[in-house]
Motif scaffolding. Structure first.
Motif, PDB file in Angstrom:
ATOM      1  N   ASP A 166       3.284 -15.998  13.176  1.00  0.00           N
ATOM      2  CA  ASP A 166       2.760 -17.224  12.559  1.00  0.00           C
ATOM      3  C   ASP A 166       2.356 -16.962  11.109  1.00  0.00           C
ATOM      4  O   ASP A 166       2.672 -17.730  10.205  1.00  0.00           O
ATOM      5  CB  ASP A 166       1.547 -17.754  13.332  1.00  0.00           C
ATOM      6  N   PHE A 167       1.640 -15.871  10.893  1.00  0.00           N
ATOM      7  CA  PHE A 167       1.154 -15.556   9.549  1.00  0.00           C
ATOM      8  C   PHE A 167       2.285 -15.117   8.628  1.00  0.00           C
ATOM      9  O   PHE A 167       2.290 -15.454   7.440  1.00  0.00           O
ATOM     10  CB  PHE A 167       0.053 -14.511   9.609  1.00  0.00           C
ATOM     11  N   GLU A 168       3.236 -14.345   9.140  1.00  0.00           N
ATOM     12  CA  GLU A 168       4.370 -13.924   8.310  1.00  0.00           C
ATOM     13  C   GLU A 168       5.160 -15.126   7.808  1.00  0.00           C
ATOM     14  O   GLU A 168       5.491 -15.205   6.620  1.00  0.00           O
ATOM     15  CB  GLU A 168       5.299 -13.003   9.105  1.00  0.00           C
ATOM     16  N   GLU A 169       5.452 -16.065   8.695  1.00  0.00           N
ATOM     17  CA  GLU A 169       6.213 -17.247   8.301  1.00  0.00           C
ATOM     18  C   GLU A 169       5.455 -18.099   7.278  1.00  0.00           C
ATOM     19  O   GLU A 169       6.031 -18.558   6.301  1.00  0.00           O
ATOM     20  CB  GLU A 169       6.554 -18.078   9.538  1.00  0.00           C
ATOM     21  N   ALA A 170       4.159 -18.282   7.492  1.00  0.00           N
ATOM     22  CA  ALA A 170       3.362 -19.073   6.552  1.00  0.00           C
ATOM     23  C   ALA A 170       3.290 -18.396   5.185  1.00  0.00           C
ATOM     24  O   ALA A 170       3.414 -19.056   4.144  1.00  0.00           O
ATOM     25  CB  ALA A 170       1.958 -19.291   7.109  1.00  0.00           C
ATOM     26  N   ALA A 171       3.118 -17.080   5.156  1.00  0.00           N
ATOM     27  CA  ALA A 171       3.027 -16.351   3.888  1.00  0.00           C
ATOM     28  C   ALA A 171       4.353 -16.372   3.143  1.00  0.00           C
ATOM     29  O   ALA A 171       4.383 -16.563   1.922  1.00  0.00           O
ATOM     30  CB  ALA A 171       2.584 -14.914   4.144  1.00  0.00           C
ATOM     31  N   GLU A 172       5.444 -16.177   3.859  1.00  0.00           N
ATOM     32  CA  GLU A 172       6.746 -16.198   3.196  1.00  0.00           C
ATOM     33  C   GLU A 172       7.040 -17.555   2.575  1.00  0.00           C
ATOM     34  O   GLU A 172       7.630 -17.646   1.502  1.00  0.00           O
ATOM     35  CB  GLU A 172       7.837 -15.785   4.181  1.00  0.00           C
ATOM     36  N   GLU A 173       6.593 -18.622   3.229  1.00  0.00           N
ATOM     37  CA  GLU A 173       6.774 -19.961   2.671  1.00  0.00           C
ATOM     38  C   GLU A 173       5.875 -20.172   1.450  1.00  0.00           C
ATOM     39  O   GLU A 173       6.306 -20.674   0.413  1.00  0.00           O
ATOM     40  CB  GLU A 173       6.448 -21.009   3.737  1.00  0.00           C
ATOM     41  N   GLU A 174       4.615 -19.762   1.562  1.00  0.00           N
ATOM     42  CA  GLU A 174       3.659 -19.969   0.466  1.00  0.00           C
ATOM     43  C   GLU A 174       4.020 -19.173  -0.786  1.00  0.00           C
ATOM     44  O   GLU A 174       3.843 -19.638  -1.904  1.00  0.00           O
ATOM     45  CB  GLU A 174       2.248 -19.590   0.921  1.00  0.00           C
ATOM     46  N   TYR A 175       4.512 -17.953  -0.608  1.00  0.00           N
ATOM     47  CA  TYR A 175       4.774 -17.074  -1.748  1.00  0.00           C
ATOM     48  C   TYR A 175       6.259 -16.943  -2.067  1.00  0.00           C
ATOM     49  O   TYR A 175       6.675 -16.022  -2.764  1.00  0.00           O
ATOM     50  CB  TYR A 175       4.176 -15.691  -1.490  1.00  0.00           C
ATOM     51  N   PHE A 200       8.040 -10.241  -2.706  1.00  0.00           N
ATOM     52  CA  PHE A 200       6.976 -10.466  -1.728  1.00  0.00           C
ATOM     53  C   PHE A 200       7.283  -9.690  -0.451  1.00  0.00           C
ATOM     54  O   PHE A 200       8.408  -9.674   0.025  1.00  0.00           O
ATOM     55  CB  PHE A 200       6.836 -11.954  -1.388  1.00  0.00           C
ATOM     56  N   ALA A 201       6.260  -9.047   0.108  1.00  0.00           N
ATOM     57  CA  ALA A 201       6.415  -8.362   1.398  1.00  0.00           C
ATOM     58  C   ALA A 201       5.133  -8.537   2.205  1.00  0.00           C
ATOM     59  O   ALA A 201       4.023  -8.410   1.684  1.00  0.00           O
ATOM     60  CB  ALA A 201       6.700  -6.883   1.191  1.00  0.00           C
ATOM     61  N   PHE A 202       5.290  -8.826   3.465  1.00  0.00           N
ATOM     62  CA  PHE A 202       4.176  -8.893   4.404  1.00  0.00           C
ATOM     63  C   PHE A 202       3.996  -7.478   4.931  1.00  0.00           C
ATOM     64  O   PHE A 202       4.905  -6.917   5.547  1.00  0.00           O
ATOM     65  CB  PHE A 202       4.518  -9.873   5.531  1.00  0.00           C
ATOM     66  N   LEU A 203       2.830  -6.864   4.706  1.00  0.00           N
ATOM     67  CA  LEU A 203       2.644  -5.444   5.014  1.00  0.00           C
ATOM     68  C   LEU A 203       1.874  -5.167   6.297  1.00  0.00           C
ATOM     69  O   LEU A 203       1.992  -4.073   6.848  1.00  0.00           O
ATOM     70  CB  LEU A 203       1.905  -4.748   3.859  1.00  0.00           C
ATOM     71  N   GLY A 204       1.057  -6.113   6.748  1.00  0.00           N
ATOM     72  CA  GLY A 204       0.274  -5.776   7.925  1.00  0.00           C
ATOM     73  C   GLY A 204      -0.521  -6.926   8.488  1.00  0.00           C
ATOM     74  O   GLY A 204      -0.779  -7.924   7.811  1.00  0.00           O
ATOM     75  N   PHE A 205      -0.893  -6.757   9.746  1.00  0.00           N
ATOM     76  CA  PHE A 205      -1.633  -7.763  10.504  1.00  0.00           C
ATOM     77  C   PHE A 205      -2.518  -7.032  11.505  1.00  0.00           C
ATOM     78  O   PHE A 205      -2.072  -6.127  12.204  1.00  0.00           O
ATOM     79  CB  PHE A 205      -0.625  -8.645  11.256  1.00  0.00           C
ATOM     80  N   GLU A 206      -3.788  -7.416  11.546  1.00  0.00           N
ATOM     81  CA  GLU A 206      -4.715  -6.849  12.529  1.00  0.00           C
ATOM     82  C   GLU A 206      -5.670  -7.930  13.003  1.00  0.00           C
ATOM     83  O   GLU A 206      -6.080  -8.788  12.222  1.00  0.00           O
ATOM     84  CB  GLU A 206      -5.564  -5.732  11.910  1.00  0.00           C
ATOM     85  N   LYS A 207      -6.028  -7.865  14.277  1.00  0.00           N
ATOM     86  CA  LYS A 207      -7.112  -8.685  14.808  1.00  0.00           C
ATOM     87  C   LYS A 207      -8.345  -7.807  14.829  1.00  0.00           C
ATOM     88  O   LYS A 207      -8.269  -6.620  15.133  1.00  0.00           O
ATOM     89  CB  LYS A 207      -6.812  -9.147  16.233  1.00  0.00           C
ATOM     90  N   GLY A 208      -9.484  -8.394  14.494  1.00  0.00           N
ATOM     91  CA  GLY A 208     -10.711  -7.620  14.490  1.00  0.00           C
ATOM     92  C   GLY A 208     -11.905  -8.544  14.400  1.00  0.00           C
ATOM     93  O   GLY A 208     -11.856  -9.691  14.847  1.00  0.00           O
ATOM     94  N   TYR A 227      -0.475  -8.054   1.994  1.00  0.00           N
ATOM     95  CA  TYR A 227       0.737  -8.472   1.293  1.00  0.00           C
ATOM     96  C   TYR A 227       0.941  -7.603   0.058  1.00  0.00           C
ATOM     97  O   TYR A 227      -0.020  -7.098  -0.511  1.00  0.00           O
ATOM     98  CB  TYR A 227       0.619  -9.902   0.739  1.00  0.00           C
ATOM     99  N   SER A 228       2.172  -7.506  -0.362  1.00  0.00           N
ATOM    100  CA  SER A 228       2.455  -7.004  -1.713  1.00  0.00           C
ATOM    101  C   SER A 228       3.373  -8.027  -2.369  1.00  0.00           C
ATOM    102  O   SER A 228       4.166  -8.689  -1.689  1.00  0.00           O
ATOM    103  CB  SER A 228       3.102  -5.623  -1.686  1.00  0.00           C
ATOM    104  N   LEU A 229       3.236  -8.167  -3.668  1.00  0.00           N
ATOM    105  CA  LEU A 229       4.087  -9.096  -4.408  1.00  0.00           C
ATOM    106  C   LEU A 229       4.105  -8.698  -5.865  1.00  0.00           C
ATOM    107  O   LEU A 229       3.293  -7.890  -6.322  1.00  0.00           O
ATOM    108  CB  LEU A 229       3.623 -10.546  -4.244  1.00  0.00           C
ATOM    109  N   THR A 230       5.049  -9.278  -6.576  1.00  0.00           N
ATOM    110  CA  THR A 230       5.141  -9.071  -8.020  1.00  0.00           C
ATOM    111  C   THR A 230       5.086 -10.434  -8.689  1.00  0.00           C
ATOM    112  O   THR A 230       5.814 -11.342  -8.292  1.00  0.00           O
ATOM    113  CB  THR A 230       6.441  -8.342  -8.385  1.00  0.00           C
ATOM    114  N   LYS A 231       4.204 -10.564  -9.648  1.00  0.00           N
ATOM    115  CA  LYS A 231       4.091 -11.804 -10.412  1.00  0.00           C
ATOM    116  C   LYS A 231       4.064 -11.431 -11.887  1.00  0.00           C
ATOM    117  O   LYS A 231       3.266 -10.583 -12.300  1.00  0.00           O
ATOM    118  CB  LYS A 231       2.809 -12.556 -10.029  1.00  0.00           C
TER     119      LYS A 231
END
Length: 133
Positions: free
Chosen positions: A56-65, A71-79, A91-95
């Motif tokens: 869910d988060f990867e898809e939303a981030a790829e659309e937003e950025y 752009f790369a989605f690097l990680g996801f954690e629940k905590g 995330y990592s990205l270049t702007k």
């Protein structure tokens, strides 16, 4: 600044922009010498908060950025943050030819969902002064 949280920004930082649901802080030398930033956004409490997945988060981030380079989605954690459920996204990205790495905390606070987006360099200094209410 903000309803539902308090924080103290590190010395030498300033308010870049503020509206009714979001504030963004940057160092005094932004953007000439530093791309560091912290953005805090409050949204209505999300009743489905605990059901989200990494996909869910990867898809939303790829659309937003999508318009940004590299752009790369690097990680996801629940905590948790303090006593509240939280997701940590990286995330990592270049702007404008500048590579950046970000973390985003999504916190299921009592009255709101708190989203905190920040560059790696400011993480510890910001989080040590953040209190969710």
């Amino acid at each position: 600044i903000g309803e539902g949280y308090t924080c103290k920004m590190p010395e030498g930082w300033r308010l870049l922009e503020e509206d009714s649901s979001q504030v963004t802080f940057v160092p005094e030398n932004y953007p000439e010498e530093s791309v560091d930033m912290v953005s805090v956004q409050l949204t209505e409490k999300d009743p489905a908060f605990d059901s989200y997945t990494q996909q869910d988060f990867e898809e939303a981030a790829e659309e937003e950025y999508a318009e940004l380079d590299a752009f790369a989605f690097l990680g996801f954690e629940k905590g948790s943050f303090q006593t509240y459920n939280m997701y940590t996204l990286r995330y990592s990205l270049t702007k404008d030819d500048t590579p950046m790495e970000f973390q985003q905390y999504l916190i299921d606070a009592p009255e709101k969902t708190v989203s905190i987006l920040f560059t790696e360099e400011i993480r510890d200094a910001f989080l040590e002064n953040l209190k969710i209410q």
